[in-house]
Design an enzyme around this catalytic site. Structure first.
Site, PDB file in Angstrom:
ATOM      1  N   LYS A 152     -13.664  -5.395   9.097  1.00 54.30           N
ATOM      2  CA  LYS A 152     -14.311  -4.402   8.236  1.00 54.30           C
ATOM      3  C   LYS A 152     -15.787  -4.258   8.596  1.00 54.30           C
ATOM      4  O   LYS A 152     -16.337  -3.145   8.621  1.00 54.30           O
ATOM      5  CB  LYS A 152     -14.129  -4.808   6.773  1.00 54.30           C
ATOM      6  CG  LYS A 152     -12.656  -4.730   6.331  1.00 54.30           C
ATOM      7  CD  LYS A 152     -12.393  -5.511   5.052  1.00 54.30           C
ATOM      8  CE  LYS A 152     -10.968  -5.337   4.566  1.00 54.30           C
ATOM      9  NZ  LYS A 152     -10.559  -6.283   3.516  1.00 54.30           N
ATOM     10  N   ALA A 171       9.155   6.070   6.640  1.00 52.18           N
ATOM     11  CA  ALA A 171       9.744   5.193   7.667  1.00 52.18           C
ATOM     12  C   ALA A 171       9.509   3.736   7.300  1.00 52.18           C
ATOM     13  O   ALA A 171       8.395   3.350   6.935  1.00 52.18           O
ATOM     14  CB  ALA A 171       9.118   5.479   9.025  1.00 52.18           C
ATOM     15  N   GLY A 216      -0.190  -9.263  -3.911  1.00 54.76           N
ATOM     16  CA  GLY A 216      -0.238  -8.230  -2.862  1.00 54.76           C
ATOM     17  C   GLY A 216      -1.619  -8.045  -2.260  1.00 54.76           C
ATOM     18  O   GLY A 216      -1.866  -7.051  -1.569  1.00 54.76           O
ATOM     19  N   VAL A 245       0.835  -1.214   0.000  1.00 50.42           N
ATOM     20  CA  VAL A 245       0.000   0.000   0.000  1.00 50.42           C
ATOM     21  C   VAL A 245       0.867   1.262   0.000  1.00 50.42           C
ATOM     22  O   VAL A 245       0.600   2.215  -0.746  1.00 50.42           O
ATOM     23  CB  VAL A 245      -0.958   0.001   1.222  1.00 50.42           C
ATOM     24  CG1 VAL A 245      -1.800   1.265   1.234  1.00 50.42           C
ATOM     25  CG2 VAL A 245      -1.852  -1.234   1.193  1.00 50.42           C
ATOM     26  N   LYS A 290      -7.331  -2.110   9.185  1.00 52.44           N
ATOM     27  CA  LYS A 290      -8.681  -2.393   9.697  1.00 52.44           C
ATOM     28  C   LYS A 290      -8.677  -3.143  11.004  1.00 52.44           C
ATOM     29  O   LYS A 290      -9.546  -2.928  11.854  1.00 52.44           O
ATOM     30  CB  LYS A 290      -9.518  -3.140   8.660  1.00 52.44           C
ATOM     31  CG  LYS A 290      -8.863  -4.359   8.063  1.00 52.44           C
ATOM     32  CD  LYS A 290      -8.043  -3.968   6.870  1.00 52.44           C
ATOM     33  CE  LYS A 290      -7.248  -5.116   6.337  1.00 52.44           C
ATOM     34  NZ  LYS A 290      -6.909  -4.946   4.943  1.00 52.44           N
TER      35      LYS A 290
HETATM   36  N1  LIG Z   1      -2.537  -4.963   0.486  1.00 56.66           N
HETATM   37  C1  LIG Z   1      -3.770  -4.505   0.358  1.00 56.66           C
HETATM   38  O1  LIG Z   1      -4.422  -4.689  -0.668  1.00 56.66           O
HETATM   39  C2  LIG Z   1      -4.397  -3.743   1.480  1.00 56.66           C
HETATM   40  C3  LIG Z   1      -5.646  -3.141   1.255  1.00 56.66           C
HETATM   41  C4  LIG Z   1      -6.233  -2.402   2.281  1.00 56.66           C
HETATM   42  C5  LIG Z   1      -5.610  -2.289   3.498  1.00 56.66           C
HETATM   43  N2  LIG Z   1      -4.406  -2.909   3.698  1.00 56.66           N
HETATM   44  C6  LIG Z   1      -3.789  -2.720   4.998  1.00 56.66           C
HETATM   45  O2  LIG Z   1      -2.696  -1.834   4.832  1.00 56.66           O
HETATM   46  C7  LIG Z   1      -1.641  -2.160   5.726  1.00 56.66           C
HETATM   47  C8  LIG Z   1      -0.376  -2.457   4.940  1.00 56.66           C
HETATM   48  O3  LIG Z   1      -0.644  -3.520   4.072  1.00 56.66           O
HETATM   49  P1  LIG Z   1       0.401  -3.935   2.944  1.00 56.66           P
HETATM   50  O4  LIG Z   1      -0.326  -4.876   2.054  1.00 56.66           O
HETATM   51  O5  LIG Z   1       1.052  -2.754   2.393  1.00 56.66           O
HETATM   52  O6  LIG Z   1       1.435  -4.775   3.816  1.00 56.66           O
HETATM   53  P2  LIG Z   1       2.934  -5.139   3.424  1.00 56.66           P
HETATM   54  O7  LIG Z   1       3.293  -6.319   4.238  1.00 56.66           O
HETATM   55  O8  LIG Z   1       3.089  -5.214   1.950  1.00 56.66           O
HETATM   56  O9  LIG Z   1       3.744  -3.876   3.940  1.00 56.66           O
HETATM   57  C9  LIG Z   1       3.802  -3.505   5.271  1.00 56.66           C
HETATM   58  C10 LIG Z   1       5.186  -2.973   5.513  1.00 56.66           C
HETATM   59  O10 LIG Z   1       5.218  -2.364   6.800  1.00 56.66           O
HETATM   60  C11 LIG Z   1       6.513  -2.609   7.311  1.00 56.66           C
HETATM   61  N3  LIG Z   1       6.524  -2.346   8.746  1.00 56.66           N
HETATM   62  C12 LIG Z   1       6.118  -3.138   9.756  1.00 56.66           C
HETATM   63  N4  LIG Z   1       6.299  -2.528  10.938  1.00 56.66           N
HETATM   64  C13 LIG Z   1       6.833  -1.318  10.669  1.00 56.66           C
HETATM   65  C14 LIG Z   1       7.244  -0.215  11.473  1.00 56.66           C
HETATM   66  N5  LIG Z   1       7.134  -0.250  12.789  1.00 56.66           N
HETATM   67  N6  LIG Z   1       7.760   0.872  10.849  1.00 56.66           N
HETATM   68  C15 LIG Z   1       7.882   0.925   9.505  1.00 56.66           C
HETATM   69  N7  LIG Z   1       7.510  -0.084   8.697  1.00 56.66           N
HETATM   70  C16 LIG Z   1       6.979  -1.186   9.271  1.00 56.66           C
HETATM   71  C17 LIG Z   1       6.817  -4.039   6.924  1.00 56.66           C
HETATM   72  O11 LIG Z   1       8.195  -4.302   6.987  1.00 56.66           O
HETATM   73  C18 LIG Z   1       6.272  -4.056   5.502  1.00 56.66           C
HETATM   74  O12 LIG Z   1       7.238  -3.701   4.558  1.00 56.66           O
HETATM   75  C19 LIG Z   1      -2.154  -3.355   6.543  1.00 56.66           C
HETATM   76  O13 LIG Z   1      -2.774  -2.886   7.701  1.00 56.66           O
HETATM   77  C20 LIG Z   1      -3.207  -3.962   5.624  1.00 56.66           C
HETATM   78  O14 LIG Z   1      -4.199  -4.666   6.334  1.00 56.66           O
HETATM   79  C21 LIG Z   1      -3.791  -3.621   2.720  1.00 56.66           C
HETATM   80  N1  LIG Z   2      -6.121  -8.597   2.615  1.00 56.42           N
HETATM   81  C1  LIG Z   2      -7.183  -7.714   2.298  1.00 56.42           C
HETATM   82  C2  LIG Z   2      -6.643  -6.434   1.760  1.00 56.42           C
HETATM   83  C3  LIG Z   2      -7.712  -5.383   1.566  1.00 56.42           C
HETATM   84  O1  LIG Z   2      -8.226  -4.962   2.782  1.00 56.42           O
HETATM   85  C4  LIG Z   2      -8.097  -8.361   1.298  1.00 56.42           C
HETATM   86  O2  LIG Z   2      -7.703  -9.360   0.692  1.00 56.42           O
HETATM   87  O3  LIG Z   2      -9.227  -7.896   1.133  1.00 56.42           O
END
Ligand SMILES: NC(=O)c1ccc[n+]([C@@H]2O[C@H](COP(=O)([O-])OP(=O)(O)OC[C@H]3O[C@@H](n4cnc5c(N)ncnc54)[C@H](O)[C@@H]3O)[C@@H](O)[C@H]2O)c1
Ligand SMILES: N[C@@H](CCO)C(=O)O
Length: 424
Positions: free
Chosen positions: A212, A52, A194, A30, A112
C-alpha cells in the site's frame, strides 16, 4: 420531466443511462461485499452481469448456475462494460487485469500486491490501449486516499504521508493491548472477520501495508519503488512485554507506514511497528480501522480515518471506483510525470529491539545505545536503516521484535537527531 427551481429556471432530468454491466471475478469477502451492497441498494446503475469463481464445489449463497468457473470467459464477453477483479492470487490477477487492459477495458481491482509489483506496466498499458484501471479499494479499505492524493493533492508538495495501512495487524494489536489477548487467538478473530489475507503472513509481517505504501508513493510523490527497496517489519514476534513497555509510557504500538520527504528532494519509505503517543491522531485508530495523516506544504495537516478491511467497507470503495469509471475518471498520476525526487535509505533510525540473539545485535551495528534492560532482553538505540533492510528476514526468524521510536537522523551526520515530523 422537469424540476422547477425558481420562477424562470428549470432543470431537465435526463433519462437514466443504462446500467453498467459488471463482470465480477472472485466471490470471496470483497466480491460478496460488493454484491450485497448492490442488492441492498437497487437503482445505483450497476448490474452484476456475470460472476467468475475458482472452485465449482464450494458452498455459496447463490445457485451454481449463477457462476462461471473460467474467469477468461468474462474477459472475452463484450456484453460486460467493466471488470471487477477481487481474487486472492496476485499473479493470476495480473494476468487477468493486464489482458483486460490490452483490450482497452475498464477494470477495478482491490489487489494491492499485484498493483504494487506491476504499477509501471499497468500505467503503460492504460496509455497504450486506452483502458482504465482504478484501485481505491487496494489501499486502506474504505478511506478514499488514492483519489485524494492523485486528484486533490496532485499539484501540492507533501512533506509526509503516514499512517496505519493494515486492518488485521491493528486488530491484533488492539486485542492484545485492550483485552490482554494472546497473539494467536487475536489473529484467528481477524481471519474469521474477513480482514486478513488468505496468507496472513502478508498482514502480520507487514508485506501488505508495504504494498500500500508503494502505491501511495507513486500517487503522492511520483516515485515508483520496487518492494525490496522498502523496509517492512511486522508484529509476528510481538509479546506482552513489548505492549507493556509502550503502556508504561502511555503509548501504543501501531504498525505505521511512513512516506517522508527529506532534505535534498529525497524520499524515504518504511513500514514498521512504532510507539505512538496520545498526541498522534493514530493513537485512537483501533481494531480494523486505518488512519492516514497527510502533511501538505500549503494545506497543512489532514487526517483521514475509516474501516481498513472487511467486505462491506471494501465493497464500498469498489463501488466508488465503479461510479468514477462511469464518469470517465482516471488517475492522472501528475507527480509521476514530474518525477523530481530521489529515494534514500541512507538514514539511521532509533529502534526498540527485543531479542536474545547476540549475533543479530552485532549485525545491526548499533551506533548509539539509548537504553538497555538485560532482564527483558531489550535495547533502544540507533541503527542504520540499511542494516534493518539487509537483516529483515533474520530478525523475523530469530523471533526478534522491533519498533521504531520515531527518531531518525541522516546516517552521515549522527549529531543531528530529529523526529521525523521535524525532518518533514
Ligand atoms: N478482505 C478485505 O478486507 C480486503 C480489503 C481490501 C482489499 N482486499 C483484496 O481483495 C482481494 C480479495 O480479497 P478477499 O478478502 O475477498 O479474499 P477471499 O479469499 O475472501 O476471496 C478471494 C476469492 O477469489 C477466489 N479466486 C482465486 N482465484 C480465482 C480465479 N482465478 N477466478 C475466480 N476466483 C478466484 C478464491 O477462491 C476466493 O474465493 C485480495 O487481493 C485482497 O488483498 C481485501
Ligand atoms: N488484509 C488487509 C485487507 C485490507 O487491505 C488488511 O488487513 O488491512
Amino acid at each position: 420531466m422537469s424540476l422547477a427551481l425558481s420562477t424562470n429556471a428549470t432543470i431537465s432530468a435526463a433519462s437514466p443511462a443504462p446500467a453498467l454491466r459488471i463482470g465480477l471475478i472472485g466471490f470471496g469477502c470483497v466480491g460478496q461485499g460488493l454484491y450485497a451492497i448492490l442488492q441492498q441498494v437497487p437503482g445505483l446503475g450497476f448490474e452484476v452481469g456475470r460472476i467468475a469463481v475458482k472452485s465449482p464445489d464450494k458452498p455459496r449463497s447463490l445457485p451454481k448456475e449463477a457462476f462461471s468457473f473460467q474467469a477468461d470467459e468474462l474477459l472475452h464477453d463484450p456484453a460486460l462494460d467493466v471488470l471487477v477483479e477481487v481474487i486472492d492470487d496476485a499473479e493470476e490477477a495480473f494476468r487477468l487485469v493486464s489482458t483486460a487492459l490490452r483490450q482497452g477495458r475498464r477494470v477495478v481491482t482491490a489487489n494491492k500486491a499485484m498493483v504494487a509489483q506491476h504499477l509501471p506496466e499497468l500505467v503503460a498499458l492504460q496509455h497504450e490501449y486506452g483502458g482504465t484501471l482504478l484501485y481505491e479499494a487496494a489501499v486502506c479499505g474504505s478511506i478514499p486516499i488514492i483519489r485524494t492524493l492523485d486528484a486533490y493533492f496532485g499539484q501540492e508538495p507533501l512533506r509526509s504521508v503516514s499512517g496505519i495501512f493494515n486492518g488485521s495487524s491493528n486488530y491484533v494489536l488492539t486485542r492484545m493491548g485492550q483485552d490482554g489477548s494472546e497473539y494467536a487467538p487475536a489473529l484467528a478473530e481477524a481471519q474469521l472477520k474477513g480482514f486478513a489475507e488468505t496468507d496472513p503472513t502478508l498482514d502480520m509481517a507487514a508485506f501488505d501495508p508495504r504494498s500500500k505504501a508503494i502505491i501511495l508513493a507513486a500517487h503522492a510523490y511520483g516515485v515508483l519503488l520496487q518492494p525490496d527497496q522498502v523496509l517492512n517489519l511486522g508484529i509476528e514476534n510481538v509479546s506482552a512485554t513489548d505492549i507493556a513497555y509502550a503502556a508504561i509510557a502511555n503509548q501504543k504500538i501501531k504498525v505505521v507506514a511512513g512516506l517522508y520527504l527529506l532534505p535534498d528532494n529525497q524520499l524515504t519509505v518504511l513500514v514498521t511497528p512504532q510507539f505512538v503517543d496520545q498526541s498522534s491522531p493514530l493513537y485512537a485508530v483501533d481494531d480494523e480501522f486505518n488512519g492516514v495523516v497527510i502533511e501538505a506544504e500549503f494545506a497543512g495537516t489532514q487526517f483521514l480515518r475509516g474501516r481498513g478491511a472487511g467486505g462491506h467497507p471494501t465493497g464500498s470503495a469498489v463501488l466508488a471506483d465503479l461510479a468514477a469509471l462511469r464518469g470517465n475518471f482516471h488517475y492522472a498520476y501528475p507527480k509521476l510525470a514530474a518525477a523530481q525526487l530521489g529515494y534514500t535509505t541512507d538514514l539511521e533510525i532509533e529502534i526498540y529491539l527485543r531479542t536474545d540473539d547476540e549475533l543479530i545485535l552485532d549485525q545491526l551495528g548499533f551506533t548509539d545505545i539509548t537504553e538497555e534492560a538485560d532482564e527483558d532482553g531489550y535495547i533502544v538505540g540507533f541503527v542504520p536503516l540499511d542494516a534493518l533492510l539487509q537483516h529483515r528476514d533474520r530478525l523475523r526468524q530469530a523471533g526478534a521484535f522491533v519498533a521504531r521510536t520515531g527518531n531518525v537522523r541522516p546516517a552521515t551526520q549522527p549529531a543531528d537527531t530529529l523526529a521525523l515530523a521535524e525532518v518533514e
